[in-house]
Design a protein around this motif. Structure first.
Motif, PDB file in Angstrom:
ATOM      1  N   SER A 302      36.035  33.331  29.018  1.00  0.00           N
ATOM      2  CA  SER A 302      36.946  33.876  30.026  1.00  0.00           C
ATOM      3  C   SER A 302      36.956  35.397  29.963  1.00  0.00           C
ATOM      4  O   SER A 302      36.931  36.081  30.997  1.00  0.00           O
ATOM      5  CB  SER A 302      38.361  33.330  29.800  1.00  0.00           C
ATOM      6  N   PHE A 303      36.957  35.939  28.737  1.00  0.00           N
ATOM      7  CA  PHE A 303      36.934  37.397  28.566  1.00  0.00           C
ATOM      8  C   PHE A 303      35.651  37.973  29.178  1.00  0.00           C
ATOM      9  O   PHE A 303      35.689  38.949  29.925  1.00  0.00           O
ATOM     10  CB  PHE A 303      36.998  37.768  27.088  1.00  0.00           C
ATOM     11  N   ALA A 304      34.506  37.369  28.813  1.00  0.00           N
ATOM     12  CA  ALA A 304      33.220  37.865  29.308  1.00  0.00           C
ATOM     13  C   ALA A 304      33.149  37.766  30.832  1.00  0.00           C
ATOM     14  O   ALA A 304      32.647  38.674  31.505  1.00  0.00           O
ATOM     15  CB  ALA A 304      32.076  37.077  28.670  1.00  0.00           C
ATOM     16  N   GLN A 305      33.662  36.677  31.374  1.00  0.00           N
ATOM     17  CA  GLN A 305      33.623  36.474  32.827  1.00  0.00           C
ATOM     18  C   GLN A 305      34.407  37.555  33.558  1.00  0.00           C
ATOM     19  O   GLN A 305      33.947  38.105  34.568  1.00  0.00           O
ATOM     20  CB  GLN A 305      34.177  35.097  33.180  1.00  0.00           C
ATOM     21  N   MET A 306      35.599  37.868  33.071  1.00  0.00           N
ATOM     22  CA  MET A 306      36.419  38.885  33.722  1.00  0.00           C
ATOM     23  C   MET A 306      35.731  40.248  33.684  1.00  0.00           C
ATOM     24  O   MET A 306      35.744  41.000  34.671  1.00  0.00           O
ATOM     25  CB  MET A 306      37.799  38.962  33.064  1.00  0.00           C
ATOM     26  N   LEU A 307      35.120  40.586  32.550  1.00  0.00           N
ATOM     27  CA  LEU A 307      34.417  41.861  32.445  1.00  0.00           C
ATOM     28  C   LEU A 307      33.193  41.876  33.363  1.00  0.00           C
ATOM     29  O   LEU A 307      32.905  42.872  34.027  1.00  0.00           O
ATOM     30  CB  LEU A 307      33.994  42.112  31.002  1.00  0.00           C
ATOM     31  N   GLU A 308      32.462  40.766  33.404  1.00  0.00           N
ATOM     32  CA  GLU A 308      31.254  40.675  34.230  1.00  0.00           C
ATOM     33  C   GLU A 308      31.588  40.820  35.712  1.00  0.00           C
ATOM     34  O   GLU A 308      30.815  41.395  36.483  1.00  0.00           O
ATOM     35  CB  GLU A 308      30.562  39.333  33.973  1.00  0.00           C
ATOM     36  N   MET A 309      32.734  40.315  36.116  1.00  0.00           N
ATOM     37  CA  MET A 309      33.140  40.370  37.524  1.00  0.00           C
ATOM     38  C   MET A 309      33.850  41.669  37.883  1.00  0.00           C
ATOM     39  O   MET A 309      34.233  41.878  39.037  1.00  0.00           O
ATOM     40  CB  MET A 309      34.050  39.180  37.840  1.00  0.00           C
ATOM     41  N   GLY A 310      34.042  42.535  36.885  1.00  0.00           N
ATOM     42  CA  GLY A 310      34.729  43.791  37.161  1.00  0.00           C
ATOM     43  C   GLY A 310      36.182  43.599  37.511  1.00  0.00           C
ATOM     44  O   GLY A 310      36.742  44.313  38.359  1.00  0.00           O
ATOM     45  N   ALA A 311      36.828  42.647  36.848  1.00  0.00           N
ATOM     46  CA  ALA A 311      38.216  42.302  37.182  1.00  0.00           C
ATOM     47  C   ALA A 311      39.181  43.433  36.879  1.00  0.00           C
ATOM     48  O   ALA A 311      38.989  44.226  35.951  1.00  0.00           O
ATOM     49  CB  ALA A 311      38.633  41.047  36.415  1.00  0.00           C
ATOM     50  N   LEU A 312      40.232  43.492  37.662  1.00  0.00           N
ATOM     51  CA  LEU A 312      41.352  44.400  37.420  1.00  0.00           C
ATOM     52  C   LEU A 312      42.449  43.640  36.683  1.00  0.00           C
ATOM     53  O   LEU A 312      42.482  42.403  36.682  1.00  0.00           O
ATOM     54  CB  LEU A 312      41.907  44.932  38.742  1.00  0.00           C
ATOM     55  N   LEU A 313      43.373  44.383  36.094  1.00  0.00           N
ATOM     56  CA  LEU A 313      44.528  43.748  35.454  1.00  0.00           C
ATOM     57  C   LEU A 313      45.249  42.841  36.447  1.00  0.00           C
ATOM     58  O   LEU A 313      45.707  41.756  36.100  1.00  0.00           O
ATOM     59  CB  LEU A 313      45.489  44.816  34.929  1.00  0.00           C
ATOM     60  N   GLU A 314      45.317  43.278  37.693  1.00  0.00           N
ATOM     61  CA  GLU A 314      46.007  42.495  38.720  1.00  0.00           C
ATOM     62  C   GLU A 314      45.310  41.154  38.982  1.00  0.00           C
ATOM     63  O   GLU A 314      45.958  40.176  39.356  1.00  0.00           O
ATOM     64  CB  GLU A 314      46.089  43.296  40.027  1.00  0.00           C
ATOM     65  N   ASP A 315      43.968  41.119  38.785  1.00  0.00           N
ATOM     66  CA  ASP A 315      43.233  39.866  38.992  1.00  0.00           C
ATOM     67  C   ASP A 315      43.649  38.819  37.964  1.00  0.00           C
ATOM     68  O   ASP A 315      43.828  37.644  38.292  1.00  0.00           O
ATOM     69  CB  ASP A 315      41.722  40.110  38.895  1.00  0.00           C
ATOM     70  N   VAL A 316      43.797  39.247  36.717  1.00  0.00           N
ATOM     71  CA  VAL A 316      44.228  38.314  35.669  1.00  0.00           C
ATOM     72  C   VAL A 316      45.701  37.975  35.862  1.00  0.00           C
ATOM     73  O   VAL A 316      46.106  36.816  35.770  1.00  0.00           O
ATOM     74  CB  VAL A 316      43.999  38.911  34.260  1.00  0.00           C
ATOM     75  N   ALA A 317      46.502  38.996  36.155  1.00  0.00           N
ATOM     76  CA  ALA A 317      47.938  38.776  36.353  1.00  0.00           C
ATOM     77  C   ALA A 317      48.191  37.849  37.536  1.00  0.00           C
ATOM     78  O   ALA A 317      49.145  37.067  37.533  1.00  0.00           O
ATOM     79  CB  ALA A 317      48.645  40.112  36.561  1.00  0.00           C
ATOM     80  N   GLY A 318      47.341  37.934  38.564  1.00  0.00           N
ATOM     81  CA  GLY A 318      47.545  37.132  39.757  1.00  0.00           C
ATOM     82  C   GLY A 318      46.941  35.744  39.695  1.00  0.00           C
ATOM     83  O   GLY A 318      47.090  34.955  40.633  1.00  0.00           O
ATOM     84  N   THR A 319      46.259  35.435  38.596  1.00  0.00           N
ATOM     85  CA  THR A 319      45.700  34.096  38.404  1.00  0.00           C
ATOM     86  C   THR A 319      46.726  33.237  37.672  1.00  0.00           C
ATOM     87  O   THR A 319      47.186  33.598  36.594  1.00  0.00           O
ATOM     88  CB  THR A 319      44.402  34.150  37.574  1.00  0.00           C
ATOM     89  N   ILE A 320      47.095  32.115  38.254  1.00  0.00           N
ATOM     90  CA  ILE A 320      48.074  31.232  37.610  1.00  0.00           C
ATOM     91  C   ILE A 320      47.392  30.536  36.437  1.00  0.00           C
ATOM     92  O   ILE A 320      46.442  29.784  36.624  1.00  0.00           O
ATOM     93  CB  ILE A 320      48.626  30.202  38.608  1.00  0.00           C
ATOM     94  N   HIS A 321      47.863  30.832  35.238  1.00  0.00           N
ATOM     95  CA  HIS A 321      47.289  30.256  34.027  1.00  0.00           C
ATOM     96  C   HIS A 321      48.027  28.971  33.659  1.00  0.00           C
ATOM     97  O   HIS A 321      49.254  28.890  33.777  1.00  0.00           O
ATOM     98  CB  HIS A 321      47.357  31.258  32.872  1.00  0.00           C
ATOM     99  N   VAL A 322      47.268  28.000  33.204  1.00  0.00           N
ATOM    100  CA  VAL A 322      47.833  26.687  32.886  1.00  0.00           C
ATOM    101  C   VAL A 322      48.752  26.783  31.678  1.00  0.00           C
ATOM    102  O   VAL A 322      48.440  27.446  30.679  1.00  0.00           O
ATOM    103  CB  VAL A 322      46.695  25.679  32.620  1.00  0.00           C
ATOM    104  N   HIS A 323      49.882  26.112  31.764  1.00  0.00           N
ATOM    105  CA  HIS A 323      50.828  26.013  30.646  1.00  0.00           C
ATOM    106  C   HIS A 323      50.868  24.566  30.149  1.00  0.00           C
ATOM    107  O   HIS A 323      50.893  23.642  30.956  1.00  0.00           O
ATOM    108  CB  HIS A 323      52.228  26.437  31.103  1.00  0.00           C
ATOM    109  N   PRO A 324      50.845  24.312  28.876  1.00  0.00           N
ATOM    110  CA  PRO A 324      50.740  25.280  27.792  1.00  0.00           C
ATOM    111  C   PRO A 324      49.290  25.433  27.299  1.00  0.00           C
ATOM    112  O   PRO A 324      48.662  24.446  26.939  1.00  0.00           O
ATOM    113  CB  PRO A 324      51.609  24.637  26.693  1.00  0.00           C
ATOM    114  N   THR A 325      48.755  26.646  27.314  1.00  0.00           N
ATOM    115  CA  THR A 325      47.421  26.927  26.794  1.00  0.00           C
ATOM    116  C   THR A 325      47.436  28.267  26.057  1.00  0.00           C
ATOM    117  O   THR A 325      48.314  29.108  26.277  1.00  0.00           O
ATOM    118  CB  THR A 325      46.363  27.017  27.907  1.00  0.00           C
ATOM    119  N   LEU A 326      46.428  28.462  25.218  1.00  0.00           N
ATOM    120  CA  LEU A 326      46.292  29.744  24.517  1.00  0.00           C
ATOM    121  C   LEU A 326      45.943  30.857  25.489  1.00  0.00           C
ATOM    122  O   LEU A 326      46.265  32.025  25.265  1.00  0.00           O
ATOM    123  CB  LEU A 326      45.213  29.647  23.437  1.00  0.00           C
TER     124      LEU A 326
END
Length: 344
Positions: A302-326
């Protein structure tokens, strides 16, 4: 002699452990290769070298019941990682009775003991059934005829371009032979690319959505994530704290696993683990991500993917992450970098 002719040759000889002249491999002095195939757990194992290979194997053998000691020249373990990432590993070693000799130098081995000079210059003799030397790896350039090929070199490595082509026509090189990072997943990705080029698919879409005007394959990843499979695990992708030290144009935010429900449920929230995000202050583009904690290797892609796609903080913040997960810790670290983490 057997003579083999080919239109293309791929060099993929890998790397081999570095040997210390005063601790040559043989008998009870072993490399990581032999450590993976011992027929019994040694009663006392001394590891020379506190990098990721030595610690991964040392921790594994401690779990199997061996008494383990680690001798490292630097003042702390895993010197290539920052102290915040390595502290949870250090604490695990101390809790599990692993002896640490930091700032120390190993000497010779004989009569069932390793000679060591401590940080203060005091001589020590550490009993050992096996001495595991893990002071690094080097490209395997001897024993297969490299000297007959006249290839351009880049220090100890075979020099390649961004297609993994060497200076000799139709001779390619991939993996550890070609330089850092010496990681299996890097070598695999290079090998796949070279196979496609040779097969005539050089203009196929690249891993980055086809870089170059002619969509030619190039090995040009934004980041190759690295994982240290210790207890707990460490992940690093992109820029780290040392890379941005002194810069005032970056944001750094940390979110602890102690505030993540899944981590607490699987008893992975009590060892000081966290996710750290480093981003540009101006456009919020993510520059680097690190984590330490149990099972965090599963976050590396997931880390590598975000960097590869040139993600912004807002891209991660705006993605609904599954609960409960690490993975929620990555979400919360990004939210914290933006100034509005929810659970801290």
């Amino acid at each position: 002699d057997i003579r083999i002719t080919a239109e293309h040759v791929i060099l993929a000889t890998g790397s081999e452990p570095v040997e210390l002249p005063f601790l040559p491999f043989g008998g009870d002095v072993i490399s990581s290769t032999e450590a993976l195939s011992l027929n019994a757990v040694p009663g006392r194992l001394v590891v020379v070298g506190g990098g990721y290979i030595g610690l991964e194997l040392g921790i594994a053998y401690r779990k199997l019941g061996a008494e383990v000691a680690i001798v490292e020249m630097a003042d702390r373990i895993l010197p290539l990682y920052d102290k915040a990432l390595t502290d949870p590993v250090h604490k695990w070693l101390e809790r599990h009775g692993v002896q640490l000799f930091l700032g120390a130098r190993a000497g010779g081995f004989g009569d069932g003991a390793l000679s060591v000079t401590t940080k203060d210059g005091e001589p020590l003799s550490i009993p050992a059934d096996k001495v595991l030397v893990t002071v690094g790896r080097k490209p395997r350039t001897r024993g297969w005829g490299l000297e007959n090929m006249g290839l351009a070199m880049d220090g100890p490595f075979v020099k390649i371009d961004d297609r993994c082509a060497t200076s000799m026509k139709n001779v390619w090189a991939v993996g550890d032979l070609t330089g850092e990072p010496m990681l299996a997943h890097k070598g695999s990705a290079q090998g796949e690319m070279v196979a496609e080029i040779i097969a005539g698919r050089a203009h196929a879409a690249s891993a980055r959505g086809a870089s170059g005007s002619a969509h030619e394959r190039r090995f040009d990843p934004v980041s190759i994530a690295a994982v240290c499979f210790t207890e707990p695990e460490i992940v690093s992708a992109g820029l780290g704290p040392a890379d941005v030290e002194g810069r005032d144009d970056v944001i750094t935010a940390i979110f602890p696993f102690a505030a993540i429900g899944r981590a607490l449920a699987i008893e992975a929230g009590e060892d000081g683990g966290f996710v750290r995000v480093i981003a540009s202050k101006t456009d919020h583009r993510i520059l680097g991500i690190q984590a330490v904690g149990q099972h965090v290797s599963e976050l590396s892609n997931s880390f590598a993917q975000m960097l590869e796609m040139g993600a912004l903080l807002e891209d991660v913040a705006g993605t609904i992450h599954v609960h409960p997960t690490l993975g929620e810790a990555f979400h919360e670290a990004s939210l914290r970098a933006l100034g509005h983490a929810i659970h801290i």
